[in-house]
Write a protein that holds these residues in place. Structure first.
Motif, PDB file in Angstrom:
ATOM      1  N   LYS A   1     -14.479 -12.466   6.188  1.00 42.32           N
ATOM      2  CA  LYS A   1     -14.850 -11.104   6.568  1.00 42.32           C
ATOM      3  C   LYS A   1     -15.153 -10.270   5.332  1.00 42.32           C
ATOM      4  O   LYS A   1     -16.129  -9.528   5.275  1.00 42.32           O
ATOM      5  CB  LYS A   1     -13.714 -10.463   7.345  1.00 42.32           C
ATOM      6  CG  LYS A   1     -13.473 -11.138   8.673  1.00 42.32           C
ATOM      7  CD  LYS A   1     -12.696 -10.213   9.580  1.00 42.32           C
ATOM      8  CE  LYS A   1     -12.480 -10.850  10.910  1.00 42.32           C
ATOM      9  NZ  LYS A   1     -11.238 -11.612  10.957  1.00 42.32           N
TER      10      LYS A   1
ATOM     11  N   LEU B  48      13.427 -22.224  13.092  1.00 42.72           N
ATOM     12  CA  LEU B  48      13.743 -20.816  12.853  1.00 42.72           C
ATOM     13  C   LEU B  48      13.657 -20.016  14.145  1.00 42.72           C
ATOM     14  O   LEU B  48      14.591 -19.300  14.524  1.00 42.72           O
ATOM     15  CB  LEU B  48      12.754 -20.259  11.821  1.00 42.72           C
ATOM     16  CG  LEU B  48      12.809 -18.762  11.558  1.00 42.72           C
ATOM     17  CD1 LEU B  48      14.005 -18.431  10.703  1.00 42.72           C
ATOM     18  CD2 LEU B  48      11.554 -18.280  10.874  1.00 42.72           C
TER      19      LEU B  48
ATOM     20  N   LEU C 235      10.182  -4.364  12.161  1.00 42.47           N
ATOM     21  CA  LEU C 235       9.421  -4.866  11.016  1.00 42.47           C
ATOM     22  C   LEU C 235       8.837  -6.224  11.376  1.00 42.47           C
ATOM     23  O   LEU C 235       9.566  -7.174  11.610  1.00 42.47           O
ATOM     24  CB  LEU C 235      10.337  -4.987   9.797  1.00 42.47           C
ATOM     25  CG  LEU C 235       9.732  -5.581   8.539  1.00 42.47           C
ATOM     26  CD1 LEU C 235       8.596  -4.718   8.044  1.00 42.47           C
ATOM     27  CD2 LEU C 235      10.784  -5.717   7.464  1.00 42.47           C
TER      28      LEU C 235
ATOM     29  N   LEU D  18       0.864  -4.424   6.711  1.00 38.02           N
ATOM     30  CA  LEU D  18       2.161  -3.829   6.371  1.00 38.02           C
ATOM     31  C   LEU D  18       2.004  -2.883   5.180  1.00 38.02           C
ATOM     32  O   LEU D  18       2.517  -1.764   5.180  1.00 38.02           O
ATOM     33  CB  LEU D  18       3.161  -4.951   6.065  1.00 38.02           C
ATOM     34  CG  LEU D  18       4.446  -4.597   5.329  1.00 38.02           C
ATOM     35  CD1 LEU D  18       5.271  -3.628   6.144  1.00 38.02           C
ATOM     36  CD2 LEU D  18       5.269  -5.844   5.057  1.00 38.02           C
ATOM     37  N   LEU D  19       1.272  -3.325   4.164  1.00 40.71           N
ATOM     38  CA  LEU D  19       1.051  -2.476   2.996  1.00 40.71           C
ATOM     39  C   LEU D  19       0.306  -1.205   3.393  1.00 40.71           C
ATOM     40  O   LEU D  19       0.649  -0.110   2.959  1.00 40.71           O
ATOM     41  CB  LEU D  19       0.247  -3.223   1.931  1.00 40.71           C
ATOM     42  CG  LEU D  19       0.882  -4.447   1.279  1.00 40.71           C
ATOM     43  CD1 LEU D  19       0.061  -4.902   0.098  1.00 40.71           C
ATOM     44  CD2 LEU D  19       2.290  -4.154   0.823  1.00 40.71           C
TER      45      LEU D  19
ATOM     46  N   ALA E 107      -7.809 -15.246   9.923  1.00 42.77           N
ATOM     47  CA  ALA E 107      -7.443 -13.916  10.425  1.00 42.77           C
ATOM     48  C   ALA E 107      -6.045 -13.912  11.039  1.00 42.77           C
ATOM     49  O   ALA E 107      -5.451 -12.858  11.227  1.00 42.77           O
ATOM     50  CB  ALA E 107      -8.462 -13.456  11.462  1.00 42.77           C
TER      51      ALA E 107
ATOM     52  N   TYR F 221       4.826  -9.883  -4.817  1.00 41.31           N
ATOM     53  CA  TYR F 221       3.418  -9.660  -5.198  1.00 41.31           C
ATOM     54  C   TYR F 221       3.316  -9.486  -6.712  1.00 41.31           C
ATOM     55  O   TYR F 221       2.495 -10.096  -7.386  1.00 41.31           O
ATOM     56  CB  TYR F 221       2.927  -8.349  -4.583  1.00 41.31           C
ATOM     57  CG  TYR F 221       2.033  -8.451  -3.372  1.00 41.31           C
ATOM     58  CD1 TYR F 221       0.664  -8.303  -3.493  1.00 41.31           C
ATOM     59  CD2 TYR F 221       2.569  -8.648  -2.115  1.00 41.31           C
ATOM     60  CE1 TYR F 221      -0.154  -8.353  -2.385  1.00 41.31           C
ATOM     61  CE2 TYR F 221       1.749  -8.702  -0.998  1.00 41.31           C
ATOM     62  CZ  TYR F 221       0.393  -8.559  -1.143  1.00 41.31           C
ATOM     63  OH  TYR F 221      -0.418  -8.616  -0.044  1.00 41.31           O
TER      64      TYR F 221
ATOM     65  N   VAL G  99      15.266  -1.871   5.572  1.00 45.50           N
ATOM     66  CA  VAL G  99      13.829  -2.134   5.650  1.00 45.50           C
ATOM     67  C   VAL G  99      13.177  -1.822   4.312  1.00 45.50           C
ATOM     68  O   VAL G  99      12.370  -2.588   3.798  1.00 45.50           O
ATOM     69  CB  VAL G  99      13.193  -1.326   6.797  1.00 45.50           C
ATOM     70  CG1 VAL G  99      11.678  -1.376   6.701  1.00 45.50           C
ATOM     71  CG2 VAL G  99      13.644  -1.877   8.133  1.00 45.50           C
TER      72      VAL G  99
ATOM     73  N   TYR H  54       2.671   1.151   5.270  1.00 43.57           N
ATOM     74  CA  TYR H  54       3.772   1.707   4.478  1.00 43.57           C
ATOM     75  C   TYR H  54       3.263   2.612   3.360  1.00 43.57           C
ATOM     76  O   TYR H  54       3.838   3.667   3.105  1.00 43.57           O
ATOM     77  CB  TYR H  54       4.637   0.583   3.898  1.00 43.57           C
ATOM     78  CG  TYR H  54       6.018   1.078   3.573  1.00 43.57           C
ATOM     79  CD1 TYR H  54       7.008   1.109   4.551  1.00 43.57           C
ATOM     80  CD2 TYR H  54       6.327   1.567   2.311  1.00 43.57           C
ATOM     81  CE1 TYR H  54       8.266   1.598   4.280  1.00 43.57           C
ATOM     82  CE2 TYR H  54       7.590   2.059   2.035  1.00 43.57           C
ATOM     83  CZ  TYR H  54       8.554   2.070   3.020  1.00 43.57           C
ATOM     84  OH  TYR H  54       9.803   2.572   2.756  1.00 43.57           O
TER      85      TYR H  54
ATOM     86  N   LEU I 104       7.921 -13.838  11.515  1.00 37.49           N
ATOM     87  CA  LEU I 104       7.446 -14.679  10.406  1.00 37.49           C
ATOM     88  C   LEU I 104       7.263 -16.122  10.858  1.00 37.49           C
ATOM     89  O   LEU I 104       6.229 -16.747  10.607  1.00 37.49           O
ATOM     90  CB  LEU I 104       8.452 -14.611   9.254  1.00 37.49           C
ATOM     91  CG  LEU I 104       8.093 -15.376   7.998  1.00 37.49           C
ATOM     92  CD1 LEU I 104       7.043 -14.612   7.216  1.00 37.49           C
ATOM     93  CD2 LEU I 104       9.313 -15.587   7.117  1.00 37.49           C
TER      94      LEU I 104
ATOM     95  N   PHE J 189       9.513  -7.516  -1.088  1.00 35.44           N
ATOM     96  CA  PHE J 189       8.194  -7.991  -0.670  1.00 35.44           C
ATOM     97  C   PHE J 189       7.150  -7.599  -1.724  1.00 35.44           C
ATOM     98  O   PHE J 189       6.335  -8.418  -2.163  1.00 35.44           O
ATOM     99  CB  PHE J 189       7.870  -7.346   0.686  1.00 35.44           C
ATOM    100  CG  PHE J 189       6.579  -7.769   1.309  1.00 35.44           C
ATOM    101  CD1 PHE J 189       6.435  -9.028   1.847  1.00 35.44           C
ATOM    102  CD2 PHE J 189       5.509  -6.889   1.379  1.00 35.44           C
ATOM    103  CE1 PHE J 189       5.247  -9.412   2.439  1.00 35.44           C
ATOM    104  CE2 PHE J 189       4.321  -7.263   1.972  1.00 35.44           C
ATOM    105  CZ  PHE J 189       4.196  -8.526   2.500  1.00 35.44           C
TER     106      PHE J 189
ATOM    107  N   GLY K 113       0.444  -9.269   5.935  1.00 29.73           N
ATOM    108  CA  GLY K 113       1.040  -8.560   4.802  1.00 29.73           C
ATOM    109  C   GLY K 113       0.234  -7.326   4.448  1.00 29.73           C
ATOM    110  O   GLY K 113       0.784  -6.278   4.134  1.00 29.73           O
ATOM    111  N   LEU K 114      -1.081  -7.456   4.529  1.00 30.37           N
ATOM    112  CA  LEU K 114      -1.947  -6.345   4.148  1.00 30.37           C
ATOM    113  C   LEU K 114      -1.761  -5.150   5.087  1.00 30.37           C
ATOM    114  O   LEU K 114      -1.720  -4.001   4.638  1.00 30.37           O
ATOM    115  CB  LEU K 114      -3.405  -6.815   4.158  1.00 30.37           C
ATOM    116  CG  LEU K 114      -4.365  -5.926   3.384  1.00 30.37           C
ATOM    117  CD1 LEU K 114      -4.038  -5.972   1.894  1.00 30.37           C
ATOM    118  CD2 LEU K 114      -5.795  -6.365   3.612  1.00 30.37           C
TER     119      LEU K 114
ATOM    120  N   LEU L  15      11.234  -4.410   1.918  1.00 31.74           N
ATOM    121  CA  LEU L  15       9.865  -4.155   1.487  1.00 31.74           C
ATOM    122  C   LEU L  15       9.777  -4.099  -0.034  1.00 31.74           C
ATOM    123  O   LEU L  15       8.778  -4.511  -0.619  1.00 31.74           O
ATOM    124  CB  LEU L  15       9.353  -2.844   2.088  1.00 31.74           C
ATOM    125  CG  LEU L  15       9.160  -2.906   3.601  1.00 31.74           C
ATOM    126  CD1 LEU L  15       8.738  -1.565   4.135  1.00 31.74           C
ATOM    127  CD2 LEU L  15       8.137  -3.958   3.968  1.00 31.74           C
TER     128      LEU L  15
ATOM    129  N   PHE M  69       6.198  -9.413  10.441  1.00 31.84           N
ATOM    130  CA  PHE M  69       5.410 -10.061   9.388  1.00 31.84           C
ATOM    131  C   PHE M  69       4.266 -10.874   9.994  1.00 31.84           C
ATOM    132  O   PHE M  69       3.666 -11.682   9.319  1.00 31.84           O
ATOM    133  CB  PHE M  69       6.287 -10.963   8.528  1.00 31.84           C
ATOM    134  CG  PHE M  69       7.195 -10.200   7.627  1.00 31.84           C
ATOM    135  CD1 PHE M  69       6.691  -9.523   6.528  1.00 31.84           C
ATOM    136  CD2 PHE M  69       8.549 -10.121   7.882  1.00 31.84           C
ATOM    137  CE1 PHE M  69       7.515  -8.805   5.708  1.00 31.84           C
ATOM    138  CE2 PHE M  69       9.385  -9.397   7.062  1.00 31.84           C
ATOM    139  CZ  PHE M  69       8.866  -8.733   5.974  1.00 31.84           C
TER     140      PHE M  69
END
Lengths: 411, 310, 423
Positions: free
Chosen positions: A78, B293, C72, C273-274, C263, B102, B91, C277, C142, B98, C270-271, B95, C74
């Motif tokens: 995309k 899980l 939350l 979520l970013l 996709a 990165y 949370v 936030y 997740l 998280f 993750g994106l 984060l 993921f």
């Protein structure tokens, strides 16, 4: 929010305006330059830039200077379409891409729609590494040219090589569980069936893409099966981990890979892989070749000391592109595309031809072996890739039947 | 037998590596309630530190120094990062880690480059120790087994037989009570966080050269560590141990099962050549942890050995 | 008889307030969406705006879970992806249908299919996921995301393998005179559905279910006491969040005309979520800001620096540590002070904070850029304004250390005085 939007808009437009210089011939390389696949896109961009610099130094193409611009697509189909739009706005009418058949598929689709919806403003796609066979078969498109052998052609070359190896009596096929891995496995089975019916396929296994950490159990299964050789289409960590596990567990036969030569693999595999790992490629830096080509490789590695000359097809693509443009006397994609059809080029490793019926390049292939006795090593190691005469598969031998039914525009 | 014995051995070794990675996270998670997303990043840091150290000295120095360095980085992260975020709730902490994952990924790429580095098994350990049904068994795997078991014993001794271990154990289940007794709980948190990261670093030192040391190694290992912690249960190192071994064994044993769904469910009319029917158990093996899980969280949310739900 | 009825102050908002708070922003949004094309955007700008529209709806749907429901996740891209795949398959059905339902179904309304697909996926997957909140919910999401992403690559007949499923948006009936060929026409499609999505999700927050979802986030026990089942509330909210994610998936299907299994993976999850936030999960408009900023960063920042992921990570960490309200929090802090007439009191401190942050940022950017160029090798250096900056050049260190230290000193001092005031 309004403010944010208009700021974004203004910035976007300023950017578009800034880069547009009308007189250069722009080639947009849409590949990953950041994230996990960044290095391979980056290496390719350097080779495109270098090839363009070399041509520019000799006066460019039909008097036009070539400008190579990289667009970071993060290997996301995309995002690639967004970057394609950016490239088009900047005036690029030649798009080059290689990393990932998913991206190539999205680009082919988008470019074919663009060309249909904007007659007279066509865009051409120079594919240098996306190997899904369908791009030059069912889904072939007039404005798409592939400079790499497709997955089936590579398998044909690999099996041509196996045909002459009398000591290989059984083969194990292992690959990643997605369309490419499945395609490799299917063509390996059918090619072996046709060329060496006596070879027993003792295993045909798929594993999820990028999820396996320890390949030892797989390898023990392979060794237990008594296979003489292993064929894998794995790339990235899946390839390296498989090779490492195979060698440390004492697998002794050849490991035939598609991507053994890719960036970073040599360091990760190390000395122990010498002599066993083989990769099917269109050339390596230790082949006998012309002095010009040797000088070209050295100039490239001097300009980018952290990189090795790997994508010979980019060199091919650039030179054939130049020849076609000069033959047509024009740099519009439509003229160049017609001129490219059936074009022959005397490459440093033998004659190569762009098939007119499906726009697939035919070039000699080499089953290269990882070696510690090399003139040019890779990645600052004394290790590199070699191939002898018996490892050469001629261009004609890789030609396969095509199902392509090309729709050509009126000249 | 021919497939069973090697599978058993591989499963145990893989399980122990997983345990080394996740034991630190279990401690951190139980005590602070933080699922540290960056935990696998410390595994990666351990491998890269070891690589740098082996450049100038040798593997044995790296075996000791690299985990300490990774632990120090971890303690620093806790002190200057996580502690500040603590007030904003779990949370926010999750984060933070998280984002940290990165960030560590990108920084590693800048410092050590974006490709694999040449981190090798030491020559002293690079030989075949025995042959097992035709395949060589590398000595390094036995070394991994040895390191993992030593770590296990040391950890057990530390937690069960020393005063520090007693306090940590108490803080695992009753952090507030421990604080009321006058212990410096933030410092215990920092120490445990650092120690947990050091354990992950140790896993990196011995796993990085056996597998590959490259910037994506953290992303590859990340999710599976959570699986161990969650399946094992909150506050339970024993649980984490059992879960690690179980996962290691299940995964390696499943690889040797070539049976396809078509063969299993053939009686239901599922054809072996259809898309679902042609999937074999072996090809699904790497997905087993995630299946586990989800199932564990649905059926037994406290995990195998957890003493409380989280 | 004593009169036991009590008099309450009428706290209900006046009509004017209602108009100002609930209608005016949407009128403004509609006006903004309508006047953007008048500025004559380029193809790139249109493309970018279209992606922003998709991401705005996607990020808002994510915030229904995280911000409003306290869940939350993921794996939110699963619903985006499944909705999108439903829409692409519908697009193909429209393209190949001769008659019947699909032949009469206009492409313009494909997001409805995405909505339904997302809702269905949410209903199926949400049932086991929503039994618990908090960390177990996050872990289940997740695990499920990993499983579905793996399935996406394995089942070629549904997800088209690596190359995905493609469609052609220029088929079927045209509505509103839009052929949907050029991106400028797609813009109207995206603008329409962005408006519908935003308005729909805002309306959702006003429903009893929307209110209950916030109550469940804050105190599930009390929700149980007043007779509602928190699990059920979470489940219903989850279905709606999945549905709106599917809606954005349907928008994406028309915009890109392709959907690939990528996709469904953890990366887009993750994106989003970013986005949510960084924009600010405590405000309805937060995810909108985040979606706009991150879309821009993703597609344009990578032209300037390959370290854009590092900047993204830094931005995220800074938001988590120093501005948990996100961008919207910062913005609303400003407008609240403006409205309360306290601007004079705080403006000095804000100016100081802005200068301090800018200085620290300046130093950090130099550090990152020099480091990135250094790590690339081949003698490439960072050369802004003709300066030749390398790690060997003392000027580099001056440019890094001085602004960072100065910035941190200013920020610390301001933080200390603030604490002093409170004490």
């Amino acid at each position: 929010m309004k403010l944010m939007k208009s700021a974004a808009l203004a910035a976007a437009m300023a950017l578009v305006a800034a880069g547009a210089s009308a007189d250069t011939l722009k080639i947009a390389v849409i590949d990953p330059f950041s994230g996990p696949f960044g290095p391979s896109g980056d290496a390719a961009l350097k080779e495109w830039t270098f090839a363009a610099d070399m041509i520019n130094a000799k006066g460019g193409i039909v008097g036009q200077e070539i400008e190579v611009i990289g667009y970071d697509n993060k290997v996301n189909p995309k995002e690639s379409l967004v970057q394609l739009q950016k490239a088009l706005d900047k005036g690029a009418r030649y798009i080059a891409q290689g990393n990932g058949s998913a991206v190539a598929s999205a680009l082919i689709d988008a470019i074919s729609k663009h060309n249909k919806r904007n007659p007279g403003d066509e865009v051409m796609f120079l594919n240098y590494a996306a190997v899904d066979p369908s791009f030059t078969n069912d889904r072939c498109m007039f404005y798409h040219f592939r400079f790499d052998a497709d997955a089936d052609m590579k398998m044909a070359a690999v099996t041509d090589w196996i045909k002459d190896q009398d000591d290989i009596k059984s083969v194990y096929i292992i690959g990643q569980d997605y369309s490419f891995g499945k395609a490799v496995a299917a063509s390996a089975v059918s090619d072996l069936e046709a060329k060496r019916p006596d070879i027993e396929i003792v295993g045909n296994e798929l594993h999820p893409l990028g999820k396996v950490k320890d390949f030892t159990p797989y390898v023990q299964k392979i060794i237990a099966s008594g296979a003489d050789a292993m064929i894998t289409g794995n790339w990235g960590a899946d390839m390296v981990l498989l090779v490492k596990a195979a060698i440390s567990s004492g697998f002794e036969g050849p490991i035939l890979t598609y991507y053994g030569g890719s960036l970073g693999a040599a360091v990760a595999m190390g000395e122990s892989a010498v002599g066993q790992v083989k990769a099917i490629v269109e050339g390596n830096t230790n082949l006998e070749t012309t002095p010009e080509q040797n000088a070209y490789i050295e100039a490239f590695e001097a300009a980018y000391p952290d990189n090795n000359y790997y994508y010979h097809r980019i060199h091919n693509a650039m030179n054939m592109f130049k020849m076609a443009a000069e033959k047509a006397g024009s740099t519009t994609p439509k003229d160049v595309a017609f001129a490219l059809e059936g074009l022959e080029y005397e490459s440093p490793y033998g004659k190569i031809t762009m098939r007119a019926d499906n726009h697939q390049l035919l070039q000699p292939m080499f089953v290269s072996t990882f070696s510690d006795n090399v003139k040019r090593g890779v990645e600052d190691l004394p290790l590199g890739w070699v191939a002898g005469d018996e490892d050469r598969i001629e261009a004609e031998a890789t030609a396969l039947e095509t199902t392509c039914n090309m729709e050509r525009p009126a000249k | 037998m021919e497939t069973f014995v090697p599978s058993l051995l591989n499963g145990v070794i893989y399980g122990l590596l997983l345990f080394m990675l996740s034991s630190g996270l279990t401690l951190i998670f139980s005590m602070m309630g933080v699922l540290n997303f960056a935990h696998a990043s410390f595994y990666m840091l351990g491998a890269y530190f070891a690589y740098t150290i082996t450049q100038s000295t040798n593997f044995w120095f790296a075996l000791i120094l690299a985990p300490i360095l990774a632990g120090l980085v971890g303690a620093g992260v806790e002190k200057w990062g996580l502690r500040k975020v603590h007030a904003n709730g779990h949370v926010a902490e999750l984060l933070f880690t998280f984002g940290l994952a990165y960030l560590i990924d990108e920084i590693v790429k800048i410092i050590w480059g974006r490709n694999a580095v040449n981190y090798r098994i030491p020559e002293a350990l690079d030989f075949t120790i025995f042959r097992l049904y035709g395949s060589d068994y590398p000595a390094y795997r036995i070394f991994m087994l040895f390191v993992a078991i030593s770590m296990l014993v040391a950890l057990w001794f530390l937690l069960k037989k020393t005063r520090a271990g007693l306090i940590i154990q108490a803080a695992l289940t009753h952090p507030h009570m421990v604080g009321h007794l006058g212990h410096n709980v933030p410092r215990i948190f920092m120490t445990v966080f650092g120690a947990g990261c050091a354990l992950a670093g140790l896993a990196g030192v011995i796993g990085g050269n056996y597998l590959v040391t490259e910037p994506s190694m953290a992303v590859l290992m990340g999710p599976i560590v959570f699986v161990v912690v969650v399946v094992g249960g909150m506050g339970s190192l024993e649980g984490a141990f059992i879960a690690s071994i179980l996962l290691g064994l299940l995964q390696t044993l499943a690889i040797s099962v070539d049976t396809t769904f078509g063969e299993i469910f053939g009686f239901l009319g599922l054809s072996g050549t259809s898309e679902v029917g042609s999937i074999s158990i072996a090809s699904l093996a790497p997905m087993i942890p995630f299946l586990m899980l989800v199932l564990i969280l649905m059926i037994r949310p406290r995990g195998l050995m957890g003493d409380r739900e989280f | 008889m004593t009169d036991i009825t009590q008099k309450y102050a009428n706290l209900a908002p006046t009509t004017a307030q209602k108009f100002r708070q609930r209608v005016l922003p949407f009128l403004a949004l509609a006006v903004v969406l309508a006047i953007i094309p008048m500025s004559g955007p380029s193809g790139t700008a249109y493309t970018l705006l279209n992606v922003m529209g998709i991401n705005i709806v996607f990020a808002l749907s994510y915030n229904m879970l995280l911000g409003r429901g306290g869940l939350l996740s993921f794996g939110h891209a699963v619903y985006f992806g499944l909705g999108g795949f439903a829409a692409v398959h519908a697009m193909d059905a429209i393209g190949s249908a001769e008659s019947g339902f699909w032949a009469n179904y206009p492409i313009f309304f494909l997001p409805v299919i995405g909505f339904a697909g997302g809702a269905l996926a949410g209903a199926v997957i949400g049932w086991p996921s929503c039994k618990r909140a908090g960390t177990p919910f996050a872990m289940i999401s997740l695990g499920i995301a990993e499983l579905i992403a793996a399935a996406g690559l394995m089942f070629g007949s549904i997800f088209g393998g690596e190359e995905g499923v493609t469609g052609d948006r220029m088929v079927g009936h045209e509505v509103f005179g839009l052929s949907l060929g050029p991106t400028s026409e797609v813009y109207w499609f995206i603008a329409f559905w962005t408006f519908v999505g935003v308005a729909g999700m805002f309306a959702f927050t006003r429903t009893p279910l929307g209110k209950l979802s916030e109550a469940t986030r804050d105190n599930p026990e009390r929700v149980e006491f007043i007779g509602y089942n928190p699990t059920r509330v979470r489940y219903l909210v989850f279905i709606f969040a999945g549905a709106f994610a599917g809606l954005s998936g349907g928008m994406a299907a028309v915009n890109y005309e392709i959907f690939t299994p990528e996709a469904l993976s953890l990366v887009p999850s993750g994106l989003v979520l970013l986005m949510a936030y960084i924009g600010g999960i405590r405000y309805f408009t937060g995810p909108i800001l985040g979606a706009i900023l991150l879309t821009y960063m993703q597609s344009m920042l990578s032209d300037f620096t390959e370290a854009w992921l590092l900047y993204l990570g830094l931005l995220f960490i800074c938001i988590v540590m120093f501005a948990p309200g996100g961008l919207a929090g910062v913005l609303y802090g400003f407008t609240d002070a403006l409205r309360a007439g306290k601007l004079g009191e705080v403006i000095g401190r804000w100016a100081g904070q802005a200068i301090g942050s800018a200085l620290a940022l300046f130093g950090m950017i130099i550090l990152v850029e020099v480091a990135v160029h250094w790590s690339n090798g081949f003698g490439e250096t960072f050369e802004p304004y003709g300066l030749h900056l390398t790690f060997g050049n003392p000027l580099t260190w001056v440019l890094i250390v001085v602004p960072v230290v100065a910035g941190i000193v200013i920020l610390r001092r301001l933080a200390n005085t603030e604490e002093g005031v409170i004490a």
